[in-house]
Motif scaffolding. Structure first.
Motif, short mmCIF file in Angstrom:
data_model
loop_
_atom_site.label_atom_id
_atom_site.label_comp_id
_atom_site.label_asym_id
_atom_site.label_seq_id
_atom_site.Cartn_x
_atom_site.Cartn_y
_atom_site.Cartn_z
N THR A 140 67.08 13.09 13.01
CA THR A 140 65.89 13.71 12.44
C THR A 140 64.64 13.30 13.22
OG1 THR A 140 65.96 11.91 10.87
CG2 THR A 140 66.70 14.04 10.11
N ASP A 141 64.51 12.03 13.57
CA ASP A 141 63.33 11.62 14.33
C ASP A 141 63.65 10.35 15.10
OD1 ASP A 141 61.54 10.00 11.56
OD2 ASP A 141 63.55 9.78 12.37
N THR A 142 62.64 9.81 15.74
CA THR A 142 62.81 8.65 16.60
C THR A 142 63.37 7.46 15.84
OG1 THR A 142 60.83 9.44 17.68
CG2 THR A 142 61.64 7.31 18.33
N LEU A 143 62.87 7.24 14.64
CA LEU A 143 63.34 6.10 13.86
C LEU A 143 64.83 6.23 13.58
CD1 LEU A 143 62.60 3.55 12.40
CD2 LEU A 143 62.10 4.88 10.37
N LEU A 165 64.85 -5.41 12.46
CA LEU A 165 64.19 -4.33 13.20
C LEU A 165 62.75 -4.26 12.73
CD1 LEU A 165 64.08 -1.74 14.94
CD2 LEU A 165 64.85 -0.49 12.97
N ARG A 166 61.82 -4.38 13.68
CA ARG A 166 60.41 -4.27 13.31
C ARG A 166 59.80 -3.15 14.13
NH1 ARG A 166 60.92 -9.91 13.78
NH2 ARG A 166 59.97 -9.86 15.84
N THR A 167 58.77 -2.51 13.56
CA THR A 167 58.10 -1.47 14.32
C THR A 167 56.62 -1.50 14.00
OG1 THR A 167 57.85 0.91 14.60
CG2 THR A 167 58.65 0.16 12.50
N ASN A 168 55.82 -1.03 14.96
CA ASN A 168 54.40 -0.93 14.66
C ASN A 168 54.02 0.51 14.38
OD1 ASN A 168 54.34 0.38 17.12
ND2 ASN A 168 52.73 -0.89 18.01
N HIS A 169 55.04 1.34 14.15
CA HIS A 169 54.82 2.75 13.82
C HIS A 169 54.04 3.50 14.88
CE1 HIS A 169 56.68 2.35 9.96
NE2 HIS A 169 55.93 1.30 9.70
N ARG A 170 53.90 2.90 16.05
CA ARG A 170 53.26 3.63 17.13
C ARG A 170 54.20 3.72 18.31
NH1 ARG A 170 49.36 0.89 15.15
NH2 ARG A 170 47.59 1.95 14.21
N GLY A 171 55.50 3.67 18.04
CA GLY A 171 56.45 3.85 19.13
C GLY A 171 56.98 2.57 19.72
N VAL A 172 56.60 1.41 19.19
CA VAL A 172 57.16 0.15 19.70
C VAL A 172 58.08 -0.42 18.64
CG1 VAL A 172 56.69 -2.16 20.53
CG2 VAL A 172 55.13 -0.31 21.09
N TYR A 173 59.33 -0.67 19.05
CA TYR A 173 60.31 -1.23 18.11
C TYR A 173 60.78 -2.56 18.68
CZ TYR A 173 60.49 3.51 16.30
OH TYR A 173 60.15 4.72 15.77
N VAL A 174 60.97 -3.54 17.79
CA VAL A 174 61.50 -4.82 18.24
C VAL A 174 62.82 -5.04 17.52
CG1 VAL A 174 61.14 -7.29 18.36
CG2 VAL A 174 59.22 -5.74 18.67
N LEU A 175 63.89 -5.14 18.30
CA LEU A 175 65.22 -5.36 17.72
C LEU A 175 65.58 -6.82 17.94
CD1 LEU A 175 65.10 -2.29 18.65
CD2 LEU A 175 67.51 -2.44 18.89
N GLN A 176 65.86 -7.52 16.86
CA GLN A 176 66.16 -8.93 17.00
C GLN A 176 67.57 -9.24 16.56
OE1 GLN A 176 63.25 -11.57 15.38
NE2 GLN A 176 64.80 -13.09 14.90
N ASP A 177 68.29 -9.92 17.43
CA ASP A 177 69.66 -10.31 17.11
C ASP A 177 69.72 -11.83 17.18
OD1 ASP A 177 72.37 -10.77 16.96
OD2 ASP A 177 72.88 -9.01 18.15
N ASN A 178 70.12 -12.48 16.04
CA ASN A 178 70.06 -13.94 16.00
C ASN A 178 71.22 -14.61 16.70
OD1 ASN A 178 67.67 -13.97 14.66
ND2 ASN A 178 68.65 -13.82 12.64
N ALA A 179 72.27 -13.86 16.99
CA ALA A 179 73.39 -14.48 17.70
C ALA A 179 73.97 -13.40 18.61
CB ALA A 179 74.44 -14.97 16.72
N PHE A 180 73.26 -13.13 19.68
CA PHE A 180 73.63 -12.00 20.53
C PHE A 180 74.91 -12.33 21.30
CE2 PHE A 180 73.15 -8.08 22.25
CZ PHE A 180 72.93 -8.05 23.61
N LYS A 181 75.89 -11.47 21.16
CA LYS A 181 77.24 -11.82 21.60
C LYS A 181 77.35 -12.22 23.07
CE LYS A 181 81.91 -10.34 20.77
NZ LYS A 181 82.42 -9.46 21.82
N PRO A 182 76.76 -11.51 24.02
CA PRO A 182 76.97 -11.93 25.42
C PRO A 182 76.46 -13.32 25.74
CG PRO A 182 76.20 -9.69 25.35
CD PRO A 182 76.10 -10.20 23.96
N ILE A 183 75.46 -13.83 24.98
CA ILE A 183 74.92 -15.13 25.38
C ILE A 183 75.29 -16.25 24.42
CG2 ILE A 183 73.04 -14.26 26.76
CD1 ILE A 183 71.21 -14.57 24.42
#
Lengths: 242, 164
Positions: A140-143, A165-183
């Motif tokens: 439906t949309d970017t989100l 997932l955080r966003t500033n509603h102006r097109g910037v999204y921050v995806l945070q993973d606390n235990a990212f598998k590759p690292i």
């Protein structure tokens, strides 16, 4: 409740073609492969950088290029790097202009590895997104697209979903993973700071995967991975507004 | 069991509305141009349906019967904005939506399997903007397997269905 195939006027052959059996992959083998990919690409990038430097040197010797002043070197190396990157089929538009003065050979190689990893990631991400869209409805949309990345793409690639997932509603999204598998399993003798520095290379390909997936869905995004503390990784995704 | 569905033509159109592949299976060979024209017209109808669906917030991929012009034209848009258009021969028996959706899913699977091959795009940077120049090459030699997969789907469709 499954509709029995006999009520359809189509043969079982096409039903099988429409829903092919899922092809699975061995996770530990994949993890080892991705670790070794970075080393292999480091070698490959070293060879490519040496090749362009040799070419530059030959052109300088033949008098086709002015003798290396700092700006001339930057211009020639940027041009030849672009050529070699086209030949090696990497086309990501990472800016090379910062490589002007004081650029050491090691940085050249690191940048080369990072570009190759990101290009591979883009290709993989685009095709995984195409696969995961098989049974889905339209976005439906970017989100909606970013949520698809956070849930479906993350579970397919790294067995979990994004933690925050955080966003500033102006097109910037921050995806945070606390235990990212590759690292998660990454550690070095030289301490935390060195671990973080080395981990930056291993998150280049996941960054590319996210970028490729969004590109295939039609969104030109810039993805910047950041690591502050080892198993935790954030990806900053900048999308054009809309 | 009635006579099976007859698939006349299949067209794939990229996200930027460039044709990827148009393949026809009808008997008289001179009808190829007609299906190019049908695919082109369908794009307008698809755009209308999508904006109408967007207004009512219903986002199905299957766009249903687009229009009828001596063949029945059905449309499908994947979430990656690739459009698939098929032309089925008009017949008297009822064509079920579920059957047409199955055909579309099989076509989408064939498309994504072929597009995933990195060797088909070796000489072009992975830049989405210039996507069309290499996708148009889908009629060329390298994309033979894609065309074979499409032919296989057509063959599977026109076989008589399993006995009830």
């Amino acid at each position: 409740m499954n509709v029995p195939a006999a009520t359809s006027s189509l043969s079982p052959a096409i039903l099988a073609l429409a829903e092919p059996p899922a092809r699975l992959i061995d996770t530990p083998a994949m993890d080892y492969f991705l670790i070794e990919v970075v080393n292999a690409l480091r070698e490959s990038s070293a060879v490519a950088v040496a090749r362009t430097k040799k070419l530059e040197q030959e052109m300088v010797d033949a008098g086709l290029l002015p003798p290396p002043g700092p700006s001339a070197v930057a211009g020639a190396s940027a041009a030849s790097k672009r050529d070699s990157s086209f030949r090696d089929s990497i086309g990501s538009g990472i800016s090379r202009s910062e490589s002007a003065q004081g650029k050491s050979l090691v940085d050249d190689e690191e940048e080369g590895v990072r570009q190759r990893l990101e290009a591979i990631g883009m290709h993989v991400g685009a095709n995984i997104a195409e696969r995961l869209c098989h049974d889905r409805s339209l976005f439906t949309d970017t989100l909606d697209a970013v949520k698809f990345v956070c849930k479906d793409l993350w579970s397919a690639c790294w067995d979990k979903q994004v933690d925050n997932l955080r966003t500033n509603h102006r097109g910037v999204y921050v995806l945070q993973d606390n235990a990212f598998k590759p690292i998660t399993r990454l550690s070095t003798w030289e301490g935390r700071a060195d671990g973080i520095r080395r981990a930056k290379l291993y998150v280049a390909m996941p960054g590319g995967i996210i970028r490729g997936a969004l590109a295939r869905l039609g969104f030109q995004a810039a993805v910047i991975p950041e690591i502050t503390q080892l198993p935790q990784c954030t990806f900053q995704v900048k999308l054009p507004k809309g | 069991m009635g006579p099976p569905l007859r698939l006349n033509a299949v067209a794939f159109v990229s996200a930027q509305n460039h044709p990827i592949l148009i393949r026809t299976f009808s008997q008289p060979k001179q009808d190829e141009l007609k299906y190019h024209y049908i695919a082109h017209t369908s794009l307008d109808v698809i755009d209308e349906r999508i904006t109408a669906a967007g207004a009512t917030k219903s986002t199905g991929c299957y766009l249903g019967l687009l229009y009828v012009e001596d063949v029945a034209v059905y449309g499908f848009m994947t979430p990656t904005k690739v459009k698939i258009i098929i032309a089925l021969e008009l017949s008297d028996n009822v064509v079920r939506d579920a059957d047409v959706i199955t055909i579309f899913k099989a076509l989408h699977t064939a498309y994504r399997r072929s597009v995933a091959n990195p060797f088909l795009r070796l000489n072009v940077p992975s830049d989405n903007v210039t996507d069309h120049s290499l996708l148009v090459a889908a009629g060329g030699q390298k994309w033979k397997l894609f065309r074979q997969r499409i032919d296989e789907i057509c063959g599977a469709v026109t076989l008589p269905g399993a006995a009830a």
